[in-house]
Design an enzyme around this catalytic site. Structure first.
Site, PDB file in Angstrom:
ATOM      1  N   ASN A 143       0.801  -1.232   0.000  1.00  0.00           N
ATOM      2  CA  ASN A 143       0.000   0.000   0.000  1.00  0.00           C
ATOM      3  C   ASN A 143       0.826   1.271   0.000  1.00  0.00           C
ATOM      4  O   ASN A 143       0.311   2.345   0.305  1.00  0.00           O
ATOM      5  CB  ASN A 143      -0.952  -0.009   1.198  1.00  0.00           C
ATOM      6  N   ILE A 194       1.007   6.834   0.512  1.00  0.00           N
ATOM      7  CA  ILE A 194       0.308   5.765   1.228  1.00  0.00           C
ATOM      8  C   ILE A 194      -1.129   5.670   0.725  1.00  0.00           C
ATOM      9  O   ILE A 194      -1.832   6.672   0.634  1.00  0.00           O
ATOM     10  CB  ILE A 194       0.282   6.036   2.748  1.00  0.00           C
ATOM     11  N   CYS A 195      -1.557   4.442   0.430  1.00  0.00           N
ATOM     12  CA  CYS A 195      -2.955   4.216   0.039  1.00  0.00           C
ATOM     13  C   CYS A 195      -3.688   3.638   1.246  1.00  0.00           C
ATOM     14  O   CYS A 195      -3.490   2.486   1.602  1.00  0.00           O
ATOM     15  CB  CYS A 195      -3.026   3.239  -1.129  1.00  0.00           C
ATOM     16  N   VAL A 196      -4.480   4.450   1.897  1.00  0.00           N
ATOM     17  CA  VAL A 196      -5.248   4.008   3.066  1.00  0.00           C
ATOM     18  C   VAL A 196      -6.671   4.505   2.887  1.00  0.00           C
ATOM     19  O   VAL A 196      -6.895   5.673   2.588  1.00  0.00           O
ATOM     20  CB  VAL A 196      -4.677   4.631   4.375  1.00  0.00           C
TER      21      VAL A 196
END
Length: 219
Positions: free
Chosen positions: A89, A96-98
């Protein structure tokens, strides 16, 4: 004030809220997270997250940065790893992929919640929303290889230098490998740092060789 400062874009009320949250994070930090306040720019939010035990990131110190947009807190901040990391992620540029930072965002979610979510991501990666496809594929298909690669990246980029034991003062906001030393200069200091670095490198290589032998024995 930094060039990327967002102070002029945010209302005084939002600035006060950020300052309050940052102060609380410093006085009672969440476990494994250390926050640094930039007195010149309160919107420059940086923290160091310790790699959680039992993960390939254990033993590492990862510097992260939150970037607040002018619509914050209505819109979510963007998050970046400043320390290189191999994680499904986290994109190559550190983004950051959240979901908490995207579709699940609510304006009442604070900075502490975001940092804890990023830490949780180190414990439970989400391969379905992978920004690093290679890491996501390895996590799903060859977990041992994923762990080994993530561990190696942690060893190289996220292990804090042992120089602190020598009584040298480190700049906590610098990345762990390229750490900037305050008040240390001259050729002798550089020579000493180089020698220490070489010794650490040799130790790491030896450890990697031992790990490889152990792996081969298991096979």
């Amino acid at each position: 004030m930094s060039n990327n400062s967002n102070v002029e874009n945010l209302s005084p009320q939002v600035i006060r809220q950020i300052a309050k949250e940052m102060s609380e994070l410093v006085s009672s930090p969440p476990e494994g997270i250390k926050v640094f306040i930039n007195d010149e720019d309160i919107t420059d939010i940086q923290a160091v997250i310790e790699g959680p035990a039992g993960t390939p990131y254990a033993g590492g110190s990862f510097r992260v940065k939150l970037v607040l947009g002018k619509d914050f807190p209505t819109g979510p901040p963007k998050g970046y790893f400043m320390t290189k990391i191999f994680h499904p992620n986290v994109a190559k540029n550190g983004e950051i992929c959240v979901n908490t930072l995207k579709k699940d965002w609510k304006s009442e979610l604070g900075l502490k919640h975001i940092l804890l979510t990023v830490k949780c991501l180190l414990i439970v990666p989400n391969p379905e929303s992978a920004l690093n496809e290679e890491a996501g594929k390895l996590l799903l298909e060859r977990y041992d290889d994923y762990c080994q690669r993530a561990k190696m990246m942690t060893e190289i980029h996220a292990h804090p230098p042992k120089f602190a034991k020598e009584g040298l003062e480190m700049d906590p906001t610098s990345s762990s490998v390229g750490t900037i030393f305050k008040g240390v200069g001259g050729p002798l200091a550089k020579k000493h740092a180089t020698e220490k670095s070489k010794t650490l490198s040799d130790k790491k290589n030896l450890k990697l060789m031992k790990d490889k032998k152990r792996t081969l024995k298991r096979l």
